[in-house]
Design a protein around this motif. Structure first.
Motif, PDB file in Angstrom:
ATOM      1  N   UNK A   1       0.828  -1.206   0.000  1.00  0.00           N
ATOM      2  CA  UNK A   1       0.000   0.000   0.000  1.00  0.00           C
ATOM      3  C   UNK A   1       0.862   1.255   0.000  1.00  0.00           C
ATOM      4  N   UNK A   2       0.261   2.352  -0.451  1.00  0.00           N
ATOM      5  CA  UNK A   2       0.971   3.620  -0.454  1.00  0.00           C
ATOM      6  C   UNK A   2       1.463   3.946   0.959  1.00  0.00           C
ATOM      7  N   UNK A   3       2.534   4.717   1.031  1.00  0.00           N
ATOM      8  CA  UNK A   3       3.244   4.928   2.295  1.00  0.00           C
ATOM      9  C   UNK A   3       2.334   5.439   3.400  1.00  0.00           C
ATOM     10  N   UNK A   4       1.384   6.290   3.071  1.00  0.00           N
ATOM     11  CA  UNK A   4       0.523   6.886   4.093  1.00  0.00           C
ATOM     12  C   UNK A   4      -0.372   5.852   4.780  1.00  0.00           C
ATOM     13  N   UNK A   5      -0.608   4.705   4.120  1.00  0.00           N
ATOM     14  CA  UNK A   5      -1.472   3.678   4.703  1.00  0.00           C
ATOM     15  C   UNK A   5      -0.797   2.945   5.847  1.00  0.00           C
ATOM     16  N   UNK A   6       0.519   2.858   5.828  1.00  0.00           N
ATOM     17  CA  UNK A   6       1.284   2.189   6.884  1.00  0.00           C
ATOM     18  C   UNK A   6       0.838   0.734   7.066  1.00  0.00           C
ATOM     19  N   UNK A   7       0.522   0.078   5.944  1.00  0.00           N
ATOM     20  CA  UNK A   7       0.051  -1.296   6.001  1.00  0.00           C
ATOM     21  C   UNK A   7       0.620  -2.117   4.874  1.00  0.00           C
ATOM     22  N   UNK A   8       0.552  -3.426   5.078  1.00  0.00           N
ATOM     23  CA  UNK A   8       1.066  -4.376   4.110  1.00  0.00           C
ATOM     24  C   UNK A   8       0.323  -5.689   4.302  1.00  0.00           C
ATOM     25  N   UNK A   9       0.078  -6.406   3.210  1.00  0.00           N
ATOM     26  CA  UNK A   9      -0.413  -7.769   3.318  1.00  0.00           C
ATOM     27  C   UNK A   9       0.471  -8.663   2.462  1.00  0.00           C
ATOM     28  N   UNK A  10       0.859  -9.801   3.028  1.00  0.00           N
ATOM     29  CA  UNK A  10       1.738 -10.732   2.333  1.00  0.00           C
ATOM     30  C   UNK A  10       1.200 -12.144   2.494  1.00  0.00           C
ATOM     31  N   UNK A  11       1.155 -12.904   1.402  1.00  0.00           N
ATOM     32  CA  UNK A  11       0.794 -14.310   1.439  1.00  0.00           C
ATOM     33  C   UNK A  11       2.013 -15.150   1.107  1.00  0.00           C
ATOM     34  N   UNK A  12       2.299 -16.151   1.941  1.00  0.00           N
ATOM     35  CA  UNK A  12       3.496 -16.961   1.753  1.00  0.00           C
ATOM     36  C   UNK A  12       3.196 -18.347   1.189  1.00  0.00           C
ATOM     37  N   UNK A  13       1.987 -18.574   0.744  1.00  0.00           N
ATOM     38  CA  UNK A  13       1.606 -19.870   0.205  1.00  0.00           C
ATOM     39  C   UNK A  13       0.724 -20.663   1.142  1.00  0.00           C
ATOM     40  N   UNK A  14       0.795 -20.359   2.428  1.00  0.00           N
ATOM     41  CA  UNK A  14      -0.026 -21.056   3.413  1.00  0.00           C
ATOM     42  C   UNK A  14      -0.961 -20.110   4.165  1.00  0.00           C
ATOM     43  N   UNK A  15      -0.448 -18.947   4.495  1.00  0.00           N
ATOM     44  CA  UNK A  15      -1.231 -17.990   5.272  1.00  0.00           C
ATOM     45  C   UNK A  15      -1.047 -16.588   4.714  1.00  0.00           C
ATOM     46  N   UNK A  16      -1.998 -15.728   5.051  1.00  0.00           N
ATOM     47  CA  UNK A  16      -1.921 -14.312   4.720  1.00  0.00           C
ATOM     48  C   UNK A  16      -1.575 -13.559   5.997  1.00  0.00           C
ATOM     49  N   UNK A  17      -0.658 -12.625   5.887  1.00  0.00           N
ATOM     50  CA  UNK A  17      -0.227 -11.837   7.035  1.00  0.00           C
ATOM     51  C   UNK A  17      -0.572 -10.375   6.813  1.00  0.00           C
ATOM     52  N   UNK A  18      -1.324  -9.814   7.731  1.00  0.00           N
ATOM     53  CA  UNK A  18      -1.651  -8.399   7.721  1.00  0.00           C
ATOM     54  C   UNK A  18      -0.723  -7.691   8.694  1.00  0.00           C
ATOM     55  N   UNK A  19       0.083  -6.772   8.181  1.00  0.00           N
ATOM     56  CA  UNK A  19       1.040  -6.024   8.998  1.00  0.00           C
ATOM     57  C   UNK A  19       0.554  -4.580   9.090  1.00  0.00           C
TER      58      UNK A  19
END
Length: 218
Positions: free
Chosen positions: A85-103
């Protein structure tokens, strides 16, 4: 920031929030038999999804109030995805093949849930057979295919609709242009894609992230 956080989590369908949860995508009995043309369109959409090895795209996320946030999507099948996400959102989502991680860097929180429990499972899980739980919706345009995904035995899970546009250079001749998630409270979130690029070099490093709880690289 609170509204942006809620919008983000709604979009990815975090189970804890149950905002835009979608079906577990188990086979369900169809309400009616699909026509040969609908079956053909559904098969084409499935082939298009399975034909994506890697993809990068820009996206715009819009919530039910019309609020938007932009970012970049990186996809590597099976199972890996990154919403930067754009810098102002301060968020990220990543999927590693098994789970999704919301940071959530705004509050230094991390949440994880199985890919199979999220709307992104339709894109990422190689075991999902979209043809068994999706149906074609009429669009009135032969160059646009709309696939609705829902589990009729669990209406509380909501609905996700994938929209494809015919494009010769895209895998399977169809390009995923956007999807719409609708929860049981009729709250809608849309992800619109643009500038899709296929077959781009994508490595495992593209799916690493910094854990705000430990300030370490994952």
């Amino acid at each position: 920031m609170k509204n942006l956080t809620q919008t983000f989590r709604n979009c990815v369908g975090a189970a804890a929030l149950a905002a835009l949860s979608v079906p577990a995508l188990v086979p369900a009995a169809p309400a009616f038999a699909a026509s040969p043309a609908e079956t053909r369109q559904l098969d084409q959409a499935v082939a298009a999804l399975r034909g994506i090895s890697t993809m990068k795209a820009d996206f715009i996320q819009t919530d039910r109030k019309g609020q938007t946030v932009r970012g970049t999507l990186t996809l590597k099948r099976p199972g890996r995805i990154r919403f930067q996400y754009e810098k102002s959102a301060q968020m990220l989502i990543v999927g590693d093949g098994k789970a999704l991680t919301l940071v959530d860097y705004a509050v230094d929180q991390v949440q994880r849930w199985p890919i199979s429990d999220s709307p992104l499972g339709a894109l990422l899980d190689p075991h999902r057979d979209v043809a068994k739980f999706g149906k074609v919706l009429p669009t009135g345009n032969p160059d646009v295919i709309s696939i609705e995904v829902r589990d009729k035995s669990h209406p509380e899970y909501g609905v996700i609709t994938l929209i494809f546009t015919r494009k010769a250079s895209a895998p399977g001749g169809l390009e995923l242009t956007y999807w719409v998630a609708l929860d049981s409270q009729n709250q809608r979130t849309t992800i619109a894609l643009s500038n899709q690029r296929y077959g781009m070099p994508v490595t495992d490093n593209d799916f690493r992230w910094t854990d705000p709880r430990r300030k370490s690289r994952r």
